[in-house]
Design an enzyme around this catalytic site. Structure first.
Site, PDB file in Angstrom:
ATOM      1  N   ASP A  17      -5.926  -4.288   8.524  1.00  0.00           N
ATOM      2  CA  ASP A  17      -4.718  -3.728   7.910  1.00  0.00           C
ATOM      3  C   ASP A  17      -4.833  -3.577   6.396  1.00  0.00           C
ATOM      4  O   ASP A  17      -3.828  -3.336   5.719  1.00  0.00           O
ATOM      5  CB  ASP A  17      -3.516  -4.634   8.235  1.00  0.00           C
ATOM      6  CG  ASP A  17      -3.037  -4.436   9.664  1.00  0.00           C
ATOM      7  OD1 ASP A  17      -2.476  -3.371   9.954  1.00  0.00           O
ATOM      8  OD2 ASP A  17      -3.247  -5.338  10.490  1.00  0.00           O
ATOM      9  N   ASP A  30       1.626  -4.691   1.151  1.00  0.00           N
ATOM     10  CA  ASP A  30       2.109  -5.957   1.702  1.00  0.00           C
ATOM     11  C   ASP A  30       1.560  -7.177   0.976  1.00  0.00           C
ATOM     12  O   ASP A  30       2.067  -8.278   1.146  1.00  0.00           O
ATOM     13  CB  ASP A  30       1.772  -6.034   3.199  1.00  0.00           C
ATOM     14  CG  ASP A  30       2.607  -5.051   3.981  1.00  0.00           C
ATOM     15  OD1 ASP A  30       3.806  -4.933   3.677  1.00  0.00           O
ATOM     16  OD2 ASP A  30       2.060  -4.372   4.865  1.00  0.00           O
ATOM     17  N   ARG A  60      -3.519 -11.318   8.125  1.00  0.00           N
ATOM     18  CA  ARG A  60      -3.541 -10.471   6.928  1.00  0.00           C
ATOM     19  C   ARG A  60      -3.677 -11.276   5.626  1.00  0.00           C
ATOM     20  O   ARG A  60      -3.759 -10.695   4.549  1.00  0.00           O
ATOM     21  CB  ARG A  60      -2.283  -9.606   6.888  1.00  0.00           C
ATOM     22  CG  ARG A  60      -2.179  -8.652   8.095  1.00  0.00           C
ATOM     23  CD  ARG A  60      -1.224  -7.510   7.841  1.00  0.00           C
ATOM     24  NE  ARG A  60      -1.610  -6.773   6.652  1.00  0.00           N
ATOM     25  CZ  ARG A  60      -0.869  -5.834   6.083  1.00  0.00           C
ATOM     26  NH1 ARG A  60       0.284  -5.502   6.606  1.00  0.00           N
ATOM     27  NH2 ARG A  60      -1.267  -5.219   4.985  1.00  0.00           N
ATOM     28  N   ARG A  70       8.215 -10.813   9.583  1.00  0.00           N
ATOM     29  CA  ARG A  70       7.138 -11.152   8.638  1.00  0.00           C
ATOM     30  C   ARG A  70       7.623 -11.982   7.435  1.00  0.00           C
ATOM     31  O   ARG A  70       6.820 -12.662   6.801  1.00  0.00           O
ATOM     32  CB  ARG A  70       6.506  -9.860   8.103  1.00  0.00           C
ATOM     33  CG  ARG A  70       5.833  -8.996   9.160  1.00  0.00           C
ATOM     34  CD  ARG A  70       4.505  -9.610   9.602  1.00  0.00           C
ATOM     35  NE  ARG A  70       3.892  -8.827  10.665  1.00  0.00           N
ATOM     36  CZ  ARG A  70       3.136  -7.764  10.479  1.00  0.00           C
ATOM     37  NH1 ARG A  70       2.883  -7.340   9.253  1.00  0.00           N
ATOM     38  NH2 ARG A  70       2.625  -7.124  11.506  1.00  0.00           N
ATOM     39  N   HIS A  73       9.465  -3.570   8.716  1.00  0.00           N
ATOM     40  CA  HIS A  73       9.770  -4.030   7.361  1.00  0.00           C
ATOM     41  C   HIS A  73      11.085  -3.434   6.863  1.00  0.00           C
ATOM     42  O   HIS A  73      11.524  -2.375   7.346  1.00  0.00           O
ATOM     43  CB  HIS A  73       8.663  -3.570   6.390  1.00  0.00           C
ATOM     44  CG  HIS A  73       7.363  -4.293   6.528  1.00  0.00           C
ATOM     45  ND1 HIS A  73       6.152  -3.635   6.571  1.00  0.00           N
ATOM     46  CD2 HIS A  73       7.074  -5.617   6.606  1.00  0.00           C
ATOM     47  CE1 HIS A  73       5.176  -4.530   6.679  1.00  0.00           C
ATOM     48  NE2 HIS A  73       5.707  -5.732   6.708  1.00  0.00           N
ATOM     49  N   CYS A  88       3.321   1.973   2.050  1.00  0.00           N
ATOM     50  CA  CYS A  88       2.388   0.881   2.410  1.00  0.00           C
ATOM     51  C   CYS A  88       1.009   1.029   1.777  1.00  0.00           C
ATOM     52  O   CYS A  88       0.300   0.040   1.605  1.00  0.00           O
ATOM     53  CB  CYS A  88       2.185   0.832   3.907  1.00  0.00           C
ATOM     54  SG  CYS A  88       3.684   0.831   4.873  1.00  0.00           S
TER      55      CYS A  88
HETATM   56  N1  GLY Z   1      -0.206  -2.575  10.939  1.00  0.00           N
HETATM   57  C1  GLY Z   1       0.630  -2.928   9.868  1.00  0.00           C
HETATM   58  C2  GLY Z   1       1.103  -4.311   9.968  1.00  0.00           C
HETATM   59  O1  GLY Z   1       1.434  -4.737  11.062  1.00  0.00           O
HETATM   60  O2  GLY Z   1       1.152  -5.067   9.032  1.00  0.00           O
END
Ligand code: GLY
Length: 248
Positions: free
Chosen positions: A52, A58, A77, A122, A152, A239
């Protein structure tokens, strides 16, 4: 873009094949659109094992005064943030969101001195508290906003013009964002709320012409960008970049 993007995180979407050459061509067109609006592009090193990692938004939130290094909600991530921090430390003092907070930059909408934090799968309430603490000395207020049905906060709402939000009202508590003009996405285009304002122009995903027409009718100058392959990876226009205003 890492070829491993085909194994990216997906939360609300079913996996579809991603055409990598097309995804790369779209990403280059996105960069060209930003350059055409006066941005200078700084590319980060490839992270082949981070599926990602093209979604750099992010990993951090950049303010005029500081860069806040996030702590992504998906553990897969978290290894992305080091390269983003390395790139940003030449431009801003660095501050950090710490455990037990989790924060994806895609959950942070900055509108002048107001900062909205999406409470999502998240991003948690502790992240909103830490962000408020980090930003208070710089004169920002931070408000949490419940997000449901999308990944998001910025899947549901972004700034289409300095005083105007583009919103999918089904995915957020609208009252939390009072004080702005609001334009709703066309009901047939629920994913259209993610637009990227650069100067006087608002970049819109080409897949959503009806919503773009709504912005144009309100006097907002738009430009379409094809991001259909990135959309399959649950990414959108904001993003793929971190916009660092030149404050020097
Ligand atoms: N594929 C983007 C995310 O889930 O962070």
């Amino acid at each position: 873009m890492p070829p491993s993007i085909v194994r990216c995180e997906l939360t609300h979407l079913a996996r579809e094949p991603i055409d990598l050459p097309r995804a790369n061509a779209q990403h280059r067109a996105y960069e060209h659109a930003l350059e055409g609006l006066g941005c200078r592009i700084e590319r980060l090193l490839d992270l082949p094992d981070q599926p990602d990692s093209v979604f750099v938004e992010d990993a951090a939130i950049v303010f005029d005064e500081v860069a806040v290094i996030a702590r992504p909600g998906a553990a897969s991530r978290r290894a992305e943030i080091a390269s983003v921090e390395y790139a940003l430390e030449q431009w801003r003092p660095i501050v950090r969101i710490e455990a037990p907070a989790t924060l994806d930059g895609g959950d942070v909408l900055v509108a002048g001195r107001r900062v909205y934090v999406g409470i999502s799968r998240r991003t948690n309430e502790e992240a909103a508290r830490q962000l408020a603490h980090l930003l208070r000395p710089h004169g920002y207020t931070v408000a949490p906003v419940a997000v449901t049905g999308c990944l998001h906060l910025k899947s549901a709402v972004t700034l289409a013009a300095p005083d105007t939000l583009l919103v999918n009202p089904a995915w957020i508590e609208g009252a939390a964002l009072d004080g702005f003009h609001a334009i709703s996405v066309d009901p047939s285009e629920p994913m259209a709320a993610n637009v990227l304002r650069i100067g006087d122009v608002t970049l819109c995903a080409a897949a959503f012409p009806r919503t773009r027409e709504r912005l144009e009718q309100r006097g907002i100058q738009t430009r379409p960008v094809d991001a259909s392959e990135l959309a399959k990876a649950e990414g959108a226009l904001t993003c793929c970049s971190l916009i660092v205003a030149n404050t020097r």
